[in-house]
Scaffold this motif. Structure first.
Motif, PDB file in Angstrom:
ATOM      1  N   GLN A 109       0.805  -1.216   0.000  1.00 39.15           N
ATOM      2  CA  GLN A 109       0.000   0.000   0.000  1.00 39.15           C
ATOM      3  C   GLN A 109       0.841   1.271   0.000  1.00 39.15           C
ATOM      4  N   ASP A 110       2.158   1.124   0.086  1.00 40.34           N
ATOM      5  CA  ASP A 110       3.033   2.299   0.125  1.00 40.34           C
ATOM      6  C   ASP A 110       3.151   2.921  -1.258  1.00 40.34           C
ATOM      7  N   PRO A 111       3.069   4.254  -1.355  1.00 41.49           N
ATOM      8  CA  PRO A 111       3.108   4.934  -2.656  1.00 41.49           C
ATOM      9  C   PRO A 111       4.524   5.008  -3.220  1.00 41.49           C
ATOM     10  N   GLN A 112       4.627   5.506  -4.457  1.00 43.50           N
ATOM     11  CA  GLN A 112       5.918   5.655  -5.121  1.00 43.50           C
ATOM     12  C   GLN A 112       6.864   6.570  -4.331  1.00 43.50           C
ATOM     13  N   GLU A 113       6.292   7.557  -3.642  1.00 44.27           N
ATOM     14  CA  GLU A 113       7.112   8.483  -2.870  1.00 44.27           C
ATOM     15  C   GLU A 113       7.940   7.759  -1.808  1.00 44.27           C
ATOM     16  N   GLU A 114       7.377   6.687  -1.240  1.00 46.44           N
ATOM     17  CA  GLU A 114       8.092   5.938  -0.203  1.00 46.44           C
ATOM     18  C   GLU A 114       9.325   5.249  -0.771  1.00 46.44           C
ATOM     19  N   VAL A 115       9.214   4.773  -1.997  1.00 46.89           N
ATOM     20  CA  VAL A 115      10.364   4.124  -2.641  1.00 46.89           C
ATOM     21  C   VAL A 115      11.463   5.153  -2.863  1.00 46.89           C
ATOM     22  N   GLY A 139      10.970 -11.276 -10.408  1.00 41.36           N
ATOM     23  CA  GLY A 139      10.333 -12.098 -11.432  1.00 41.36           C
ATOM     24  C   GLY A 139       9.385 -11.297 -12.301  1.00 41.36           C
ATOM     25  N   GLY A 140       8.875 -11.938 -13.355  1.00 36.44           N
ATOM     26  CA  GLY A 140       7.915 -11.288 -14.236  1.00 36.44           C
ATOM     27  C   GLY A 140       6.653 -10.898 -13.482  1.00 36.44           C
ATOM     28  N   GLY A 141       6.186  -9.674 -13.684  1.00 32.26           N
ATOM     29  CA  GLY A 141       4.969  -9.216 -13.027  1.00 32.26           C
ATOM     30  C   GLY A 141       5.162  -8.781 -11.581  1.00 32.26           C
ATOM     31  N   SER A 142       6.407  -8.655 -11.142  1.00 37.74           N
ATOM     32  CA  SER A 142       6.642  -8.288  -9.746  1.00 37.74           C
ATOM     33  C   SER A 142       6.605  -6.777  -9.517  1.00 37.74           C
ATOM     34  N   GLY A 143       6.578  -5.991 -10.594  1.00 35.68           N
ATOM     35  CA  GLY A 143       6.463  -4.541 -10.439  1.00 35.68           C
ATOM     36  C   GLY A 143       7.747  -3.774 -10.690  1.00 35.68           C
ATOM     37  N   LYS A 144       8.712  -4.376 -11.406  1.00 33.83           N
ATOM     38  CA  LYS A 144       9.987  -3.697 -11.668  1.00 33.83           C
ATOM     39  C   LYS A 144       9.787  -2.437 -12.506  1.00 33.83           C
ATOM     40  N   THR A 145       9.033  -2.555 -13.605  1.00 36.04           N
ATOM     41  CA  THR A 145       8.813  -1.411 -14.489  1.00 36.04           C
ATOM     42  C   THR A 145       8.037  -0.319 -13.768  1.00 36.04           C
ATOM     43  N   TYR A 146       7.071  -0.689 -12.963  1.00 37.63           N
ATOM     44  CA  TYR A 146       6.286   0.298 -12.226  1.00 37.63           C
ATOM     45  C   TYR A 146       7.170   1.077 -11.254  1.00 37.63           C
ATOM     46  N   MET A 148      10.525   1.452 -11.431  1.00 39.21           N
ATOM     47  CA  MET A 148      11.600   2.189 -12.090  1.00 39.21           C
ATOM     48  C   MET A 148      11.067   3.272 -13.023  1.00 39.21           C
ATOM     49  N   VAL A 149      10.112   2.927 -13.862  1.00 42.49           N
ATOM     50  CA  VAL A 149       9.602   3.877 -14.859  1.00 42.49           C
ATOM     51  C   VAL A 149       8.332   4.567 -14.372  1.00 42.49           C
ATOM     52  N   GLY A 150       7.425   3.794 -13.761  1.00 41.52           N
ATOM     53  CA  GLY A 150       6.170   4.352 -13.285  1.00 41.52           C
ATOM     54  C   GLY A 150       5.114   4.408 -14.368  1.00 41.52           C
ATOM     55  N   GLU A 151       4.093   5.193 -14.120  1.00 38.68           N
ATOM     56  CA  GLU A 151       3.013   5.374 -15.092  1.00 38.68           C
ATOM     57  C   GLU A 151       2.481   6.786 -14.968  1.00 38.68           C
ATOM     58  N   GLN A 152       1.509   7.144 -15.803  1.00 41.13           N
ATOM     59  CA  GLN A 152       0.952   8.490 -15.805  1.00 41.13           C
ATOM     60  C   GLN A 152       0.432   8.864 -14.426  1.00 41.13           C
ATOM     61  N   GLY A 153       0.947   9.940 -13.876  1.00 41.21           N
ATOM     62  CA  GLY A 153       0.514  10.398 -12.557  1.00 41.21           C
ATOM     63  C   GLY A 153       1.236   9.736 -11.413  1.00 41.21           C
ATOM     64  N   GLN A 154       1.972   8.673 -11.683  1.00 39.95           N
ATOM     65  CA  GLN A 154       2.736   7.955 -10.657  1.00 39.95           C
ATOM     66  C   GLN A 154       4.151   7.686 -11.175  1.00 39.95           C
ATOM     67  N   PRO A 155       4.971   8.724 -11.316  1.00 45.87           N
ATOM     68  CA  PRO A 155       6.326   8.519 -11.855  1.00 45.87           C
ATOM     69  C   PRO A 155       7.162   7.622 -10.967  1.00 45.87           C
ATOM     70  N   GLY A 156       8.069   6.871 -11.620  1.00 45.35           N
ATOM     71  CA  GLY A 156       8.933   5.956 -10.891  1.00 45.35           C
ATOM     72  C   GLY A 156      10.260   6.601 -10.529  1.00 45.35           C
ATOM     73  N   LEU A 157      11.232   5.762 -10.204  1.00 45.15           N
ATOM     74  CA  LEU A 157      12.525   6.255  -9.737  1.00 45.15           C
ATOM     75  C   LEU A 157      13.243   7.109 -10.774  1.00 45.15           C
TER      76      LEU A 157
END
Length: 304
Positions: A109-115, A139-146, A148-157
């Motif tokens: 439940q922690d947001p991108q800001e916490e990372v 592993g695949g589907g574990s959330g690596k791209t989310y 590192m890269v993020g998505e619209q409105g939720q930028p990653g690292l």
């Protein structure tokens, strides 16, 4: 003539006083400058020493939310022991459960800001001339791209690190402390094959193998004068990666995405020049890379 003589007699001793005050101010200014240089060096040393005390190598774990189809499971796959910075991954047999100790744990439940908060202090180290590497693994589907890269409105690292680097660099420049030139490299790595994603033609950089079984990549560095330009270049690189490998099934799962940000700084007070690098790596899917018939024969070494 008499008035001129009187003016000279009046001004002459005062000119001497002005010269004396000027000399005194120069001495004080030099002392202040010397003190500022010493304090700056101490600040830089102590800050980065603190980062070393926290650990030169840190392992952070992030648990993604449970998917709808996974909610059908009666028991949770991941258990968080109370009072511990770690997790237990449950298996079909209790004897096969695995416990992992981590430097920090980020929950579903922690947001991108916490990372980003976990790595934000390291951005100052990059601008102080240190090399920092952040990579995501799983592993695949574990959330690596989310992550590192993020998505619209939720930028990653990537986006957050770039924003922080430019914020601090611009602040130091405005305060007349340091000036910076920032460059960007972006590369796709599959085994020992590399593609420069900042090249419109998808050029393959020169690689040099060494006796340790690794290789150095000679990729291009593009100067980026603003945060917006840096983000735009990375977005173009991600699009180019999709275009270049459009016909290669599962390429994203078998390759690494490597983004490197180079910060060359000059301290205005001390004239000391520094070069720091932030390397962001999204590794291949761990479950696919291990079972692939064509795993990477070499590991990546960053350019010196």
């Amino acid at each position: 003539h008499e008035q001129f003589r009187m003016l000279v007699e009046y001004v002459s001793p005062r000119l001497g006083q002005v010269q004396s005050l000027q000399d005194e101010l120069i001495v004080r200014n030099n002392k202040t400058l010397t003190k500022c240089k010493r304090l700056f060096s101490e600040r830089q040393f102590l800050y980065n020493k603190l980062q070393s005390v926290n650990g030169n190598i840190r392992v952070l774990g992030r648990i993604r939310p449970v998917l709808d189809e996974e909610n059908e499971a009666k028991d949770p796959v991941v258990v968080f022991p109370q009072g511990h910075e770690g997790v237990i991954v449950r298996a079909a047999s209790k004897s096969l459960n695995k416990a992992y100790e981590l430097d920090s744990l980020i929950g579903p439940q922690d947001p991108q800001e916490e990372v980003f908060a976990e790595v934000r202090p390291l951005m100052l180290s990059v601008l102080d001339g240190y090399d920092v590497t952040i990579f995501v693994y799983g592993g695949g589907g574990s959330g690596k791209t989310y992550s590192m890269v993020g998505e619209q409105g939720q930028p990653g690292l990537m986006r957050r690190c770039i924003k922080e680097l430019y914020r601090v660099a611009n602040q130091r420049s405005a305060e007349r402390e340091s000036t910076y030139q920032i460059g960007l490299s972006c590369c796709d790595v599959t085994g020992d094959s590399t593609v420069d994603l900042l090249s419109k033609t998808g050029a393959k950089p020169d690689t040099k193998h060494n006796s340790k079984g690794s290789f150095n990549v000679d990729w291009a560095i593009v100067n980026v004068k603003s945060e917006q330009r840096a983000v735009h270049s990375i977005n173009d690189s991600l699009d180019r990666r999709d275009e270049v490998f459009e016909e290669e099934e599962d390429h994203d799962r078998l390759s690494s995405l490597v983004v490197q940000i180079h910060a060359a700084g000059t301290n205005i007070l001390t004239d000391v020049e520094t070069t720091g690098r932030l390397t962001l790596v999204q590794l291949p899917d761990s479950d696919v890379a291990v079972n692939s018939k064509q795993p990477g024969k070499h590991c990546l070494c960053y350019p010196s």
